[in-house]
Design an enzyme around this catalytic site. Sequence first.
Site, PDB file in Angstrom:
ATOM      1  N   ARG A 254       0.861  -1.188   0.000  1.00 25.14           N
ATOM      2  CA  ARG A 254       0.000   0.000   0.000  1.00 25.14           C
ATOM      3  C   ARG A 254       0.894   1.233   0.000  1.00 25.14           C
ATOM      4  NH1 ARG A 254      -2.287   1.180   5.446  1.00 25.14           N
ATOM      5  NH2 ARG A 254      -0.852   2.899   5.232  1.00 25.14           N
ATOM      6  N   HIS A 258      -3.645   4.567   4.476  1.00 26.67           N
ATOM      7  CA  HIS A 258      -4.801   3.664   4.579  1.00 26.67           C
ATOM      8  C   HIS A 258      -6.025   4.309   3.940  1.00 26.67           C
ATOM      9  CE1 HIS A 258      -7.772   0.903   6.082  1.00 26.67           C
ATOM     10  NE2 HIS A 258      -8.421   1.922   6.601  1.00 26.67           N
ATOM     11  N   TYR A 267       3.838   5.758  10.795  1.00 22.58           N
ATOM     12  CA  TYR A 267       4.238   4.344  10.977  1.00 22.58           C
ATOM     13  C   TYR A 267       4.927   3.718   9.769  1.00 22.58           C
ATOM     14  CZ  TYR A 267      -0.312   3.661   8.696  1.00 22.58           C
ATOM     15  OH  TYR A 267      -1.357   3.708   7.821  1.00 22.58           O
TER      16      TYR A 267
HETATM   17  C1  TPP Z   1     -14.989  -5.293  11.712  1.00 11.48           C
HETATM   18  C2  TPP Z   1     -14.158  -4.059  11.529  1.00 11.48           C
HETATM   19  N1  TPP Z   1     -13.188  -3.781  12.426  1.00 11.48           N
HETATM   20  C3  TPP Z   1     -12.406  -2.687  12.262  1.00 11.48           C
HETATM   21  C4  TPP Z   1     -12.616  -1.831  11.208  1.00 11.48           C
HETATM   22  C5  TPP Z   1     -11.718  -0.617  10.999  1.00 11.48           C
HETATM   23  N2  TPP Z   1     -10.813  -0.903   9.878  1.00 11.48           N
HETATM   24  C6  TPP Z   1     -11.102  -0.480   8.627  1.00 11.48           C
HETATM   25  S1  TPP Z   1      -9.966  -0.984   7.525  1.00 11.48           S
HETATM   26  C7  TPP Z   1      -9.057  -1.763   8.703  1.00 11.48           C
HETATM   27  C8  TPP Z   1      -7.776  -2.471   8.332  1.00 11.48           C
HETATM   28  C9  TPP Z   1      -7.964  -3.569   7.361  1.00 11.48           C
HETATM   29  O1  TPP Z   1      -6.722  -3.989   6.873  1.00 11.48           O
HETATM   30  P1  TPP Z   1      -6.595  -5.061   5.726  1.00 11.48           P
HETATM   31  O2  TPP Z   1      -7.566  -6.158   5.938  1.00 11.48           O
HETATM   32  O3  TPP Z   1      -5.155  -5.422   5.632  1.00 11.48           O
HETATM   33  O4  TPP Z   1      -7.053  -4.277   4.405  1.00 11.48           O
HETATM   34  P2  TPP Z   1      -6.407  -2.963   3.739  1.00 11.48           P
HETATM   35  O5  TPP Z   1      -7.079  -1.794   4.416  1.00 11.48           O
HETATM   36  O6  TPP Z   1      -4.951  -2.990   3.964  1.00 11.48           O
HETATM   37  O7  TPP Z   1      -6.783  -3.023   2.313  1.00 11.48           O
HETATM   38  C10 TPP Z   1      -9.657  -1.639   9.945  1.00 11.48           C
HETATM   39  C11 TPP Z   1      -9.109  -2.192  11.198  1.00 11.48           C
HETATM   40  C12 TPP Z   1     -13.665  -2.143  10.313  1.00 11.48           C
HETATM   41  N3  TPP Z   1     -13.925  -1.391   9.248  1.00 11.48           N
HETATM   42  N4  TPP Z   1     -14.400  -3.265  10.487  1.00 11.48           N
END
Ligand code: TPP
Length: 358
Positions: A254, A258, A267
């Site tokens: 990425r 985010h 970070y």
């Molecule tokens: C159930 C839930 N917990 C927490 C969040 C907050 N949140 C949104 S994206 C994210 C990280 C997800 O990371 P990843 O699965 O690696 O996907 P990426 O964002 O890197 O594409 C979090 C913790 C959420 N949207 N849903």
Amino acid sequence: MDAGGPSTPGRVIEEGGRASVEPKDIGLKDEDLRELYRLMVLTRRADIEAAALQRQGQLAVYPPLIGQEAAQVGSAFALSPEDYIFPSYRELGAALVRGVDLVEYLHFYRATWHGGTYDPNELRFGMVSVPVGSQALHAVGYAMGVRKDGRNECALVYFGDGATSEGDLHEAWNFAAVFRSPVVFFCQNNQWAISVPVAKQTAAPIWRKAEAYGFPGLLVDGNDVLAVYRATKEAADRARADGTPTLIEATTYRIGPHSTADDAGRYQTSEEIEQWKGRDPIARYREFLEARGVMDAESVERVETEATEAMGRLREGVIGSDPRPAEELFAWVFEGEPSPTLARQRDEMLDQAGGRDA
Ligand SMILES: Cc1ncc(C[n+]2csc(CCOP(=O)(O)OP(=O)(O)O)c2C)c(N)n1
Ligand SMILES: [Mg+2]
């Protein structure tokens, strides 16, 4: 495909633009090779445009995918039009491959409609799903239905490295295996889940988890569009043939934050970002195409010109798109009449918003 160990992801495009496999042997003609490039460039340009629109106050928030173009375009391109894609929130590239109107897609990020205004069933591209991992269960449920109906289709679900810590994924993997559901689990391991690095997410490689559930797992270089295409095509064919699911872990990065609400400088180190920029999926693929004589400076330029025009239309469309009527929020919760509670909530909301046209 031999997935190799965790340090040797499956690859097709080697150093210097050479390929270890003839594209025609994996079903790709020269025009397909050019189309993959075009789709990756359009994806990147639309992603940059969406982030800019957010900065200009036209979108509420946007999660950039820059760096993940090969993972998304290569996988979505490998599917048949009947196969159903279940995205998370970062799959603008897969939406573009599917032909989803990006103005309609971006309604979600403009906060003018929940999930986007496109019809998910028409293009077989599900609505944006923010609860991490939830869409994996939707995909498996859908695939179980496909199998019961005896249709020759599969489902592909996108999720991140962070989603593999959610119970939803483990339930989805187990159900898919036990009920032989035709699903491709496509994990874009972009090394981060907001500020949590993958090393703190899992002690074992993601792709190896498939073995415990009873289906194949493989590791693929997610910045190699041809390797991603090949792995996904094989997985989708296998799923349609006999309901065998596959877990694909595509290693990528990425490059952006985010989301536009994140300060990734707190970070992610600039050294790490620079290292991955050196593995840029589009530059790498262009080198391969030029080395084969499939594209040249002129055709590369034509793609840029087309993208510039398309981005003008995208900007105009987003800036000109109005909020949807507020009562639509309640309209499709139940088929037919809303429940009395829902009808009361709707009426209260419309009263507060100043009438049904609000
Ligand atoms: C159930 C839930 N917990 C927490 C969040 C907050 N949140 C949104 S994206 C994210 C990280 C997800 O990371 P990843 O699965 O690696 O996907 P990426 O964002 O890197 O594409 C979090 C913790 C959420 N949207 N849903
Ligand atoms: Mg991630």
